[in-house]
Design a protein around this motif. Structure first.
Motif, short mmCIF file in Angstrom:
data_model
loop_
_atom_site.label_atom_id
_atom_site.label_comp_id
_atom_site.label_asym_id
_atom_site.label_seq_id
_atom_site.Cartn_x
_atom_site.Cartn_y
_atom_site.Cartn_z
N ALA A 203 -12.99 9.47 -7.21
CA ALA A 203 -12.54 10.90 -7.83
C ALA A 203 -11.84 11.74 -6.44
O ALA A 203 -12.40 11.68 -5.59
N GLY A 204 -10.58 11.94 -6.80
CA GLY A 204 -10.15 12.78 -5.81
C GLY A 204 -9.20 11.96 -4.78
O GLY A 204 -8.36 12.36 -3.94
N GLU A 205 -9.31 10.83 -4.96
CA GLU A 205 -8.39 9.74 -4.26
C GLU A 205 -7.33 8.86 -5.17
O GLU A 205 -7.34 7.86 -4.69
N GLU A 206 -7.06 9.71 -6.09
CA GLU A 206 -6.10 8.95 -7.16
C GLU A 206 -4.86 8.32 -6.34
O GLU A 206 -4.55 6.92 -6.74
N ALA A 207 -4.47 8.74 -5.19
CA ALA A 207 -3.29 8.25 -4.57
C ALA A 207 -3.38 7.00 -3.71
O ALA A 207 -2.52 6.25 -3.30
N ALA A 208 -5.08 6.50 -3.84
CA ALA A 208 -5.08 5.26 -3.01
C ALA A 208 -4.98 4.29 -3.95
O ALA A 208 -5.23 3.21 -3.54
N ALA A 209 -4.67 4.37 -5.50
CA ALA A 209 -4.61 3.38 -6.24
C ALA A 209 -3.37 2.43 -6.16
O ALA A 209 -3.33 1.27 -6.45
N ASN A 210 -2.36 3.09 -5.28
CA ASN A 210 -1.48 2.17 -4.96
C ASN A 210 -1.36 1.48 -3.71
O ASN A 210 -1.11 1.95 -2.48
N ALA A 211 -2.00 0.17 -3.73
CA ALA A 211 -2.19 -0.53 -2.53
C ALA A 211 -1.47 -1.93 -3.20
O ALA A 211 -0.90 -2.07 -4.18
N ILE A 212 -1.41 -2.73 -2.08
CA ILE A 212 -0.75 -4.11 -2.40
C ILE A 212 -1.69 -5.16 -1.72
O ILE A 212 -2.10 -5.13 -0.58
N ARG A 213 -2.03 -6.33 -2.55
CA ARG A 213 -2.50 -7.50 -2.03
C ARG A 213 -1.46 -8.26 -1.52
O ARG A 213 -0.52 -8.81 -2.42
N PHE A 214 -1.37 -8.92 -0.31
CA PHE A 214 -0.10 -9.62 0.39
C PHE A 214 -0.87 -10.52 1.07
O PHE A 214 -1.41 -10.63 2.02
N ASN A 215 -0.85 -11.90 0.30
CA ASN A 215 -1.46 -13.05 0.98
C ASN A 215 -2.98 -12.45 1.21
O ASN A 215 -3.87 -12.07 0.30
N PRO A 221 -3.46 2.65 1.78
CA PRO A 221 -2.98 3.90 2.56
C PRO A 221 -4.05 4.57 3.20
O PRO A 221 -4.89 4.71 2.77
N ALA A 222 -3.58 4.77 4.28
CA ALA A 222 -4.74 5.50 4.98
C ALA A 222 -5.29 7.11 4.68
O ALA A 222 -4.34 7.88 3.98
N THR A 239 -5.72 -3.41 5.83
CA THR A 239 -5.01 -2.96 6.79
C THR A 239 -4.70 -1.44 6.39
O THR A 239 -3.89 -1.41 5.42
N GLU A 240 -5.04 -0.36 7.15
CA GLU A 240 -4.87 0.82 6.59
C GLU A 240 -3.39 1.29 7.17
O GLU A 240 -3.41 1.22 8.49
N ILE A 241 -2.45 1.90 6.65
CA ILE A 241 -1.30 2.26 7.12
C ILE A 241 -0.88 3.68 6.38
O ILE A 241 -1.19 4.08 5.42
N GLY A 242 -0.59 4.71 7.38
CA GLY A 242 -0.25 5.86 7.24
C GLY A 242 1.01 5.93 5.91
O GLY A 242 2.05 5.23 5.94
N ASN A 243 0.83 6.85 5.00
CA ASN A 243 1.89 7.00 3.77
C ASN A 243 1.97 8.39 3.74
O ASN A 243 2.77 8.75 2.66
N SER A 244 1.77 9.45 4.72
CA SER A 244 2.08 10.83 4.31
C SER A 244 3.36 11.08 3.98
O SER A 244 3.61 12.09 3.10
N GLU A 245 4.09 10.62 4.78
CA GLU A 245 5.73 11.07 4.47
C GLU A 245 6.16 10.43 3.20
O GLU A 245 7.05 11.14 2.50
N CYS A 246 6.02 9.17 2.99
CA CYS A 246 6.31 8.45 1.57
C CYS A 246 5.69 9.22 0.53
O CYS A 246 6.62 9.54 -0.46
N ALA A 247 4.74 9.67 0.73
CA ALA A 247 4.08 10.31 -0.66
C ALA A 247 4.85 11.59 -0.91
O ALA A 247 4.50 12.05 -2.04
N LYS A 248 5.41 12.21 0.02
CA LYS A 248 6.13 13.39 -0.13
C LYS A 248 7.26 13.18 -1.15
O LYS A 248 7.62 14.20 -1.78
N ILE A 249 7.90 11.89 -1.34
CA ILE A 249 8.74 11.79 -2.28
C ILE A 249 8.41 10.67 -3.40
O ILE A 249 9.03 9.88 -3.55
N ASP A 250 7.13 10.83 -3.66
CA ASP A 250 6.31 10.04 -4.61
C ASP A 250 6.34 8.38 -4.26
O ASP A 250 6.53 7.57 -5.11
#
Length: 264
Positions: A203-215, A221-222, A239-250
């Motif tokens: 709860a409160g971390e809904e933006a974490a739902a968009n991840a990808i399984r790649f191999n 997203p961090a 592997t955690e990766i910063g996504n703060s800037e992409c998140a600003k444009i959805d």
């Protein structure tokens, strides 16, 4: 090998300076291009670390949202389908992607109906079918045309619905393996994942739902520690990766690449 998350190739596109004009549902400030480039480089490195070939395309200044290549195409083992984005400013992005996929695939198909709109962010490929969420960017005509175009390749398209106010279906879910999805409660409550094991986003971390399984990796997203811990406990290599800037444009993890194994 599972076809829904085991890949030999990925395509990414470097962010352009025009990214500050990217589409957004809520204005939380302009993205910092330098920081976005750092995050993007880490994303590409994570893809490469799995042994995949990553094709890095040049920026497109005329298309502010063109870093989000996933919306331009659906890449399947048998061929690729060029999408028809629901945002008018993004229609040209699909045309720009087509020649790159034509060089890799023996067959390229296109969503062409004047009333058909569909974006890759609304499409979740699983081992048993293709889930396509109706949204503000993907309509019934687009879903129906995709179903027709992929039927003779042996794929079944299942139309589902994206929650109100959510940009894309995959904004709220990710495939983790053949039997498991990561999803928000608001999306899982619709019943669209019947038959799958659902790992709920905290709860409160809904933006974490968009991840990808790649191999063998999950690109995540961090900044979402409780959801991260749930996935680690379930046995996934994150592997955690910063996504703060992409998140600003959805934007999120899946938006930034096309992932596939081309067949000739």
């Amino acid at each position: 090998m599972p076809r829904s998350y085991t890949f030999t190739h990925a395509i990414t596109r470097r962010p352009s300076a025009a990214i500050v004009d990217g589409l957004r549902a809520v204005d939380t400030g302009a993205p910092d291009l330098a920081l976005m480039l750092d995050h993007h480089a880490a994303y590409v490195a994570a893809l490469k670390s799995t042994g995949a070939e990553v094709i890095e395309l040049a920026p497109l200044e005329e298309y502010p949202d063109s870093v989000f290549v996933e919306d331009t195409a659906l890449c399947l083992p048998e061929g690729a389908v060029i999408m028809r984005p629901g945002a008018p400013s993004r229609l040209g992005e699909a045309a720009e992607m087509a020649p790159h996929l034509a060089a890799l695939y023996g067959e390229l198909r296109r969503i062409e109906g004047e009333d058909s709109f569909i974006e890759g962010g609304d499409i979740l490929m699983t081992e048993t079918g293709i889930l396509v969420g109706r949204s503000a960017r993907t309509n019934a005509a687009g879903v129906a045309e995709l179903a027709r175009l992929t039927a003779d390749w042996g794929h079944r398209v299942h139309e589902v619905h994206t929650p109100p106010g959510v940009l894309h279906f995959k904004t709220d879910c990710s495939l983790m393996d053949e039997e498991t999805v990561l999803a928000t409660d608001r999306l899982a409550a619709s019943g669209c994942f019947a038959g799958y094991r659902v790992i709920p986003v905290a709860a409160g971390e809904e933006a974490a739902a968009n991840a990808i399984r790649f191999n063998g990796k999950v690109l995540f997203p961090a900044g979402f520690p409780r959801t991260r811990d749930r996935l680690v406990k379930a046995g996934y290599d994150l592997t955690e990766i910063g996504n703060s800037e992409c998140a600003k444009i959805d934007g999120g993890m899946s938006c930034l690449s096309l992932r596939f194994t081309p067949a000739r």
